[in-house]
Each structure stands twice: as C-alpha cells, then as structure tokens.
Design an enzyme around this catalytic site. Structure first.
Site, PDB file in Angstrom:
ATOM      1  N   SER A  87     -10.225  -0.915   4.511  1.00  0.00           N
ATOM      2  CA  SER A  87      -9.354  -1.277   5.638  1.00  0.00           C
ATOM      3  C   SER A  87      -8.805  -0.003   6.271  1.00  0.00           C
ATOM      4  O   SER A  87      -8.174   0.799   5.584  1.00  0.00           O
ATOM      5  CB  SER A  87      -8.164  -2.108   5.151  1.00  0.00           C
ATOM      6  N   ARG A 119       0.845  -1.208   0.000  1.00  0.00           N
ATOM      7  CA  ARG A 119       0.000   0.000   0.000  1.00  0.00           C
ATOM      8  C   ARG A 119       0.879   1.257   0.000  1.00  0.00           C
ATOM      9  O   ARG A 119       0.581   2.244   0.690  1.00  0.00           O
ATOM     10  CB  ARG A 119      -0.937   0.041   1.216  1.00  0.00           C
ATOM     11  N   GLU A 133      -4.039   2.916   7.289  1.00  0.00           N
ATOM     12  CA  GLU A 133      -3.837   2.962   5.832  1.00  0.00           C
ATOM     13  C   GLU A 133      -4.472   4.251   5.298  1.00  0.00           C
ATOM     14  O   GLU A 133      -4.043   4.825   4.313  1.00  0.00           O
ATOM     15  CB  GLU A 133      -4.501   1.730   5.202  1.00  0.00           C
TER      16      GLU A 133
HETATM   17  C1  LIG Z   1     -15.282  -0.241   0.840  1.00  0.00           C
HETATM   18  C2  LIG Z   1     -13.818  -0.038   0.507  1.00  0.00           C
HETATM   19  C3  LIG Z   1     -13.033  -1.128   0.203  1.00  0.00           C
HETATM   20  C4  LIG Z   1     -11.672  -0.963  -0.100  1.00  0.00           C
HETATM   21  N1  LIG Z   1     -10.928  -2.065  -0.410  1.00  0.00           N
HETATM   22  C5  LIG Z   1      -9.620  -1.915  -0.733  1.00  0.00           C
HETATM   23  C6  LIG Z   1      -8.828  -3.067  -1.102  1.00  0.00           C
HETATM   24  O1  LIG Z   1      -9.317  -4.190  -1.145  1.00  0.00           O
HETATM   25  N2  LIG Z   1      -7.523  -2.863  -1.393  1.00  0.00           N
HETATM   26  C7  LIG Z   1      -6.956  -1.617  -1.370  1.00  0.00           C
HETATM   27  O2  LIG Z   1      -5.764  -1.503  -1.660  1.00  0.00           O
HETATM   28  N3  LIG Z   1      -7.686  -0.519  -1.050  1.00  0.00           N
HETATM   29  C8  LIG Z   1      -8.994  -0.647  -0.734  1.00  0.00           C
HETATM   30  N4  LIG Z   1      -9.735   0.461  -0.381  1.00  0.00           N
HETATM   31  C9  LIG Z   1      -9.079   1.785  -0.299  1.00  0.00           C
HETATM   32  C10 LIG Z   1      -9.209   2.630  -1.594  1.00  0.00           C
HETATM   33  O3  LIG Z   1     -10.145   2.072  -2.448  1.00  0.00           O
HETATM   34  C11 LIG Z   1      -7.868   2.752  -2.307  1.00  0.00           C
HETATM   35  O4  LIG Z   1      -6.891   3.328  -1.460  1.00  0.00           O
HETATM   36  C12 LIG Z   1      -7.981   3.606  -3.584  1.00  0.00           C
HETATM   37  O5  LIG Z   1      -6.774   3.554  -4.303  1.00  0.00           O
HETATM   38  C13 LIG Z   1      -8.291   5.072  -3.322  1.00  0.00           C
HETATM   39  O6  LIG Z   1      -8.629   5.641  -4.574  1.00  0.00           O
HETATM   40  P1  LIG Z   1      -9.297   7.060  -4.681  1.00  0.00           P
HETATM   41  O7  LIG Z   1      -9.412   7.383  -6.122  1.00  0.00           O
HETATM   42  O8  LIG Z   1     -10.542   7.126  -3.891  1.00  0.00           O
HETATM   43  O9  LIG Z   1      -8.166   7.981  -4.027  1.00  0.00           O
HETATM   44  P2  LIG Z   1      -8.329   9.061  -2.866  1.00  0.00           P
HETATM   45  O10 LIG Z   1      -8.780   8.373  -1.632  1.00  0.00           O
HETATM   46  O11 LIG Z   1      -9.117  10.201  -3.336  1.00  0.00           O
HETATM   47  O12 LIG Z   1      -6.793   9.487  -2.698  1.00  0.00           O
HETATM   48  C14 LIG Z   1      -5.862   8.607  -2.130  1.00  0.00           C
HETATM   49  C15 LIG Z   1      -4.464   9.245  -2.163  1.00  0.00           C
HETATM   50  O13 LIG Z   1      -4.012   9.323  -3.512  1.00  0.00           O
HETATM   51  C16 LIG Z   1      -3.733  10.680  -3.861  1.00  0.00           C
HETATM   52  N5  LIG Z   1      -4.149  10.840  -5.254  1.00  0.00           N
HETATM   53  C17 LIG Z   1      -5.356  10.585  -5.785  1.00  0.00           C
HETATM   54  N6  LIG Z   1      -5.338  10.769  -7.116  1.00  0.00           N
HETATM   55  C18 LIG Z   1      -4.077  11.176  -7.423  1.00  0.00           C
HETATM   56  C19 LIG Z   1      -3.429  11.527  -8.635  1.00  0.00           C
HETATM   57  N7  LIG Z   1      -4.060  11.491  -9.822  1.00  0.00           N
HETATM   58  N8  LIG Z   1      -2.120  11.907  -8.573  1.00  0.00           N
HETATM   59  C20 LIG Z   1      -1.465  11.938  -7.390  1.00  0.00           C
HETATM   60  N9  LIG Z   1      -2.032  11.619  -6.222  1.00  0.00           N
HETATM   61  C21 LIG Z   1      -3.321  11.235  -6.229  1.00  0.00           C
HETATM   62  C22 LIG Z   1      -4.532  11.519  -2.897  1.00  0.00           C
HETATM   63  O14 LIG Z   1      -3.954  12.798  -2.735  1.00  0.00           O
HETATM   64  C23 LIG Z   1      -4.438  10.673  -1.635  1.00  0.00           C
HETATM   65  O15 LIG Z   1      -3.195  10.888  -0.998  1.00  0.00           O
HETATM   66  C24 LIG Z   1     -11.098   0.333  -0.088  1.00  0.00           C
HETATM   67  C25 LIG Z   1     -11.902   1.443   0.203  1.00  0.00           C
HETATM   68  C26 LIG Z   1     -13.252   1.268   0.494  1.00  0.00           C
HETATM   69  C27 LIG Z   1     -14.109   2.464   0.787  1.00  0.00           C
END
Ligand SMILES: Cc1cc2nc3c(=O)[nH]c(=O)nc-3n(C[C@H](O)[C@H](O)[C@H](O)COP(=O)(O)OP(=O)(O)OC[C@H]3O[C@@H](n4cnc5c(N)ncnc54)[C@H](O)[C@@H]3O)c2cc1C
Length: 319
Positions: A208, A156, A315
């Site tokens: 998580s 991660r 995380e």
């Molecule tokens: C129900 C649920 C289940 C999940 N299951 C998993 C799982 O199984 N495995 C897992 O790994 N994660 C899981 N996650 C966590 C999440 O889905 C991941 O961390 C995902 O990558 C976040 O994506 P996001 O687009 O919402 O990013 P955000 O939450 O909006 O941003 C996350 C980080 O990335 C940065 N960021 C976003 N876009 C960019 C960009 N284009 N350039 C530079 N930085 C950027 C942001 O500034 C922030 O620091 C889960 C979340 C939920 C709600």
C-alpha cells in the site's frame, strides 16, 4: 559481519540505489562494534526494504541484521530476532500448531520492522500480538526493553517512527501466541493476497503506497450525502489517532476507493503504475525511476485532495 562498499540496496520496489557502505551483522556485539566504528556517519537500519523508496544513493551506512532465530519463552510467548522474515515465523508457528499471527501472513518484511511499522492486515495489527520489544540504544549501546504501551502503537505507526526514530534499533520482538489451528485461515489469506497484491520478486512495489485517511465525522457525512456508496468505518480514536485528534469522532475511508473514484486504476506515469487490481498500490511496472513513482503518487494525492478535500499520505518511507 559482512561489509560491502557501493552496494545495491535491497528494496522490493526494485529501485537502483547504492549504499556507500552496507553492513550485515550477526550478533549484538557486532552491532555495537559497527555503531562505535561508524559513530559519526549517517546510519539507516533496514529490513527487507519493503516499505522504502530510495530516491537517491545513500551516502552513509545501511545496516541489516543477519540474526534470524526465534525461540519459545514459554507456551504463550515467542521471541524472534529482528532479521527473521515475519512470514517465515508465521509459517513455522502455524506448522507447529500455534495461532495468533496468521492474519499477518505474507506481509513482506522482517520482525524488526513489524514493530516499527505496526504492520497490519485483515483486522489484526502487530500491536495486538506484540508483548514487548527489545532494542539497542544507538548512543549508549545499552539494551532497552519497551513494553507494548511504551511503543505507542497507532495505525502503521509507533514511537520508533517519531520520538525514538534513529535512537533505537529493534533487536528482537516478543509476540503472544497460543496453541490453535491456523492452517485454514493462513491459506485463505495467502490466496486472497496473491489474488490482488503484486508478488514480491515479480513486480516491484512497497505494498500500500498510501495510508487510509481518517476524516472528521462531519466531513465524512457531507461526502456521504454526495457519494452514498462511499465505504466508511468508524474508528476508536484511542486506537489509531494521535492525542490531538481524539476530541471529535473520526471516520476511516479506504484510500483505494478514493483513488479509484479519481480514475487512477491502471494509470501509468513513466515506468510507474497504479496497480490495476488494487489502486492503493503503486508498482514499478517498467524500469521506473524513483522520480516516476514520486510524481505518480503526488498526482494521485493531488486529485484525491481536489475531488474529495481529503489528504492522503504515503505509508512508504522516502529515503
Ligand atoms: C507486496 C507488499 C505487500 C504489503 N502488505 C502489507 C500489509 O498488508 N500490511 C502492512 O502493514 N504492510 C504491508 N507492506 C509493507 C511492508 O511489508 C511493511 O511495512 C514491513 O513492516 C516492512 O518491513 P521491512 O523489513 O521490509 O522494513 P524496511 O522497509 O526495510 O524498513 C521499514 C522502516 O523500519 C525501519 N527499520 C527496519 N528494521 C528496523 C530495526 N531492526 N530497528 C529499527 N528500525 C528498523 C527502517 O529504517 C524503515 O524506517 C507490504 C509491502 C509489500 C511490498
């Protein structure tokens, strides 16, 4: 592009927080323009907000990409723009008879963050399928391509969360795919995930809340003598740990097990709750404030520290 002042920041926790300015851009030129115009302001690029906990209003510019297309570069590589939902892409690839990313099915979030977070599930991580990552340098406004190795992916984790943080915006990601039938695997994963994880849009969460800890083998063995049923996994240090941790063997212990052993399953604090079906997840069960979630997480971590001598770290990114 679209710019709105005092805008409620999208986030899957369902926390009320406003951005002084929220801007969605639809091209790299627009992104360059925004970065130039808001050069001296605090900037945060978000995706779906599915790994973020906003602890207060954001006194700056929240950026979001409206670029959401993907194209095949050849039969083995797909380039996807940062604002495309990862699962939408996987669904489409699966329908088209391509495999490789199906184990990441239903992970919320967008393509850009998949590289930042090195998302993973069921033994597959984004780093296994990412070939290269295209970015825009926030300072020079020039494009920069990072190879898989240059992203320094870990559990991660990636360089975009550390030394490259705030400097580069991920603009597109090239994933490796191959022809193959992934329909059944995808269906099974969706069924399993729907059975144990809160559904985005129905229950607020960021998935998580904690990362699984890696503990030195010596400490894990001492714990195993006390708790013979403790699940544990040997890890290849080079895959998951920082250089400083590679000198001795490390064992991964599921944080969910540690939390459950401390009796937290289903427990609430204010509007926040440890999800009864998966104690690694903290949910917004009843109009939780960010502080409810922070306090519950802190208490969970403190009790795991006290009972097992293990530090579990969030995380989720606190903003
Ligand atoms: C129900 C649920 C289940 C999940 N299951 C998993 C799982 O199984 N495995 C897992 O790994 N994660 C899981 N996650 C966590 C999440 O889905 C991941 O961390 C995902 O990558 C976040 O994506 P996001 O687009 O919402 O990013 P955000 O939450 O909006 O941003 C996350 C980080 O990335 C940065 N960021 C976003 N876009 C960019 C960009 N284009 N350039 C530079 N930085 C950027 C942001 O500034 C922030 O620091 C889960 C979340 C939920 C709600």
């Amino acid at each position: 592009m679209q710019a709105v002042s005092n805008y409620p920041i999208p986030n899957t926790f369902g926390i009320d927080a406003k951005a002084k300015l929220f801007i969605e851009y639809y091209s790299l030129d627009e992104l360059r323009q925004v970065l130039t115009e808001h050069k001296n302001e605090r900037i945060l690029h978000i995706g779906q907000g599915s790994n973020l906990l906003f602890t207060k209003d954001f006194d700056g510019v929240i950026l979001h990409s409206g670029m959401a297309r993907a194209k095949f570069l050849d039969d083995e590589t797909v380039e996807a723009q940062n604002g495309l939902r990862l699962d939408d892409m996987i669904a489409q690839l699966t329908d088209m008879g391509y495999c490789g990313l199906e184990k990441l099915s239903l992970i919320p979030g967008e393509v850009g963050a998949s590289a930042v977070q090195n998302v993973g599930a069921y033994g597959c991580e984004a780093k296994d399928v990412i070939e290269r990552v295209y970015t825009l340098d926030v300072e020079t406004l020039e494009e920069h391509v990072f190879s898989n190795a240059e992203c320094q992916f870990g559990y991660r984790d990636s360089a975009f969360k550390h030394e490259l943080k705030g400097r580069y915006i991920v603009t597109s990601v090239v994933y490796k795919v191959k022809p193959g039938d992934a329909v059944k695997t995808r269906e099974e994963i969706i069924e399993t995930r729907n059975g144990k994880l809160p559904k985005v849009g129905e229950v607020g969460s960021a998935g998580s809340f904690f990362m699984n800890p890696f503990v030195p083998a010596e400490q894990a063995n001492a714990l195993l003598a006390l708790y013979p049923d403790m699940p544990h996994f040997e890890v290849k240090p080079s895959n998951n740990l920082k250089q400083s941790q590679t000198t001795s063997n490390y064992i991964k212990i599921p944080a969910a097990w540690l939390i459950e052993q401390c009796g937290w399953k289903g427990k609430t604090l204010g509007g926040a709750q440890v999800w009864p079906k998966q104690p690694l997840v903290i949910v917004n069960a009843n109009n939780a404030s960010a502080q409810d979630i922070i306090d519950l997480a802190a208490q969970v971590a403190a009790s795991v520290q006290e009972k097992f001598g293990i530090t579990i770290r969030p995380e989720v990114n606190y903003i």
